[in-house]
Design an enzyme around this catalytic site. Structure first.
Site: not given
Ligand SMILES: NC(=O)C1=CN([C@@H]2O[C@H](COP(=O)(O)OP(=O)(O)OC[C@H]3O[C@@H](n4cnc5c(N)ncnc54)[C@H](OP(=O)(O)O)[C@@H]3O)[C@@H](O)[C@H]2O)C=CC1
Ligand SMILES: Nc1nc2c(c(=O)[nH]1)N=C([C@H](O)[C@@H](O)CO)CN2
Length: 236
Positions: A148
């Site tokens: 990742y």
């Molecule tokens: N949440 C957090 O605290 C953090 C988030 N981030 C980054 O911020 C962004 C948003 O985070 P978050 O809302 O938690 O993300 P999610 O984990 O909710 O993922 C967002 C969406 O990505 C889609 N997805 C995953 N794999 C695929 C694929 N192969 N093809 C098409 N779509 C795909 C999923 O679609 P579906 O559900 O329709 O399958 C999901 O709804 C991400 O880039 C994440 O890495 C970074 C650090 C912390």
């Molecule tokens: N696609 C995603 N990326 C990440 C997620 C997630 O929920 N979906 N969550 C994190 C965590 O919050 C991490 O920052 C702390 O454990 C990171 N990326």
């Protein structure tokens, strides 16, 4: 805020951060096109507000190119592309390669191919923006999420290269969050551990990502930059 009429594309907007940002872009008058992979309540909610939802599975080249082809039947221009779609998968014994390939595809190949194939859509509404949503963890690496972290680091590299390639008509920037919202299964012990990693110690929610997107869209003098949105993890 009066938006231009060219739509903004955001990927992975069926839930959580992507859904929130899509809702806020609609609030501010931007037409929105979004990708989703699973049918979720958020997909229907966005459609009810007039956003265009396009199915996309970015886990291989064919799925990415199929999305690009479908996108081009819906619009002739784009104000911005926000690459939000992401899979957060830890290494599992015996499944390492598939997880790595899946995350390479969604975090690197999809932004790469979409940027290359869709830059003409952005040029037609220049000045335009590309925003890559990365992760603060790239700064240090991650023992539990090696693939990742590596693929998010590759996304940061794409930010630099595309910023140079597309200037001056298209700005290209990144946002590197640390935890902004927990997942439903996260227990109290995990939540306390994660909150203790930052100086500010809060779960801020997805609005802090939208604020960062807004800053990047509105600032005409920022490109090739990745904004850190991490509650001060780096000073803890
Ligand atoms: N949440 C957090 O605290 C953090 C988030 N981030 C980054 O911020 C962004 C948003 O985070 P978050 O809302 O938690 O993300 P999610 O984990 O909710 O993922 C967002 C969406 O990505 C889609 N997805 C995953 N794999 C695929 C694929 N192969 N093809 C098409 N779509 C795909 C999923 O679609 P579906 O559900 O329709 O399958 C999901 O709804 C991400 O880039 C994440 O890495 C970074 C650090 C912390
Ligand atoms: N696609 C995603 N990326 C990440 C997620 C997630 O929920 N979906 N969550 C994190 C965590 O919050 C991490 O920052 C702390 O454990 C990171 N990326």
């Amino acid at each position: 805020m009066t938006a231009t009429n060219a739509p903004i594309l955001i990927t992975g907007a069926g839930q959580r951060v992507g859904l929130h940002c899509a809702q806020r872009l609609l609030d501010e008058g931007h037409p929105v096109i979004f990708s989703y992979r699973s049918e979720r309540p958020g997909v229907h909610a966005l459609r009810e507000r007039g956003a265009i939802g396009i199915f996309a599975d970015f886990s291989d080249e064919a799925g990415i190119l199929a999305f690009i082809a479908e996108l081009n039947t819906h619009t002739q221009s784009l104000r911005a592309i926000i690459h939000n779609a992401s899979a957060w998968v830890a290494e599992t014994p015996g499944d390492e390669s598939r997880a790595f390939v899946d995350m390479f595809s969604v975090h690197m190949l999809a932004p790469y191919l979409i940027n290359l194939h869709c830059s003409p859509l952005l040029q037609r509404s220049a000045p335009a923006d590309i925003v890559h949503i990365s992760d603060d963890v790239v700064r240090k690496g991650s023992r539990q999420h090696i693939a990742y972290c590596a693929t998010k680091a590759g996304l940061d590299s794409l930010t630099l290269s595309f910023a140079a390639q597309f200037a001056p008509s298209i700005k290209v920037n990144g946002i590197a969050p640390a935890m902004v919202m927990f997942n439903q299964g996260d227990d109290d012990a995990y939540r306390a551990k994660v909150l203790a990693k930052s100086a500010l110690g809060i779960e801020p929610g997805p609005e802090v990502i939208y604020q960062s997107v807004r800053y990047l869209l509105d600032n005409p003098y920022v490109t090739g930059t990745t904004l850190t949105v991490n509650g001060g993890r780096h000073i803890k």
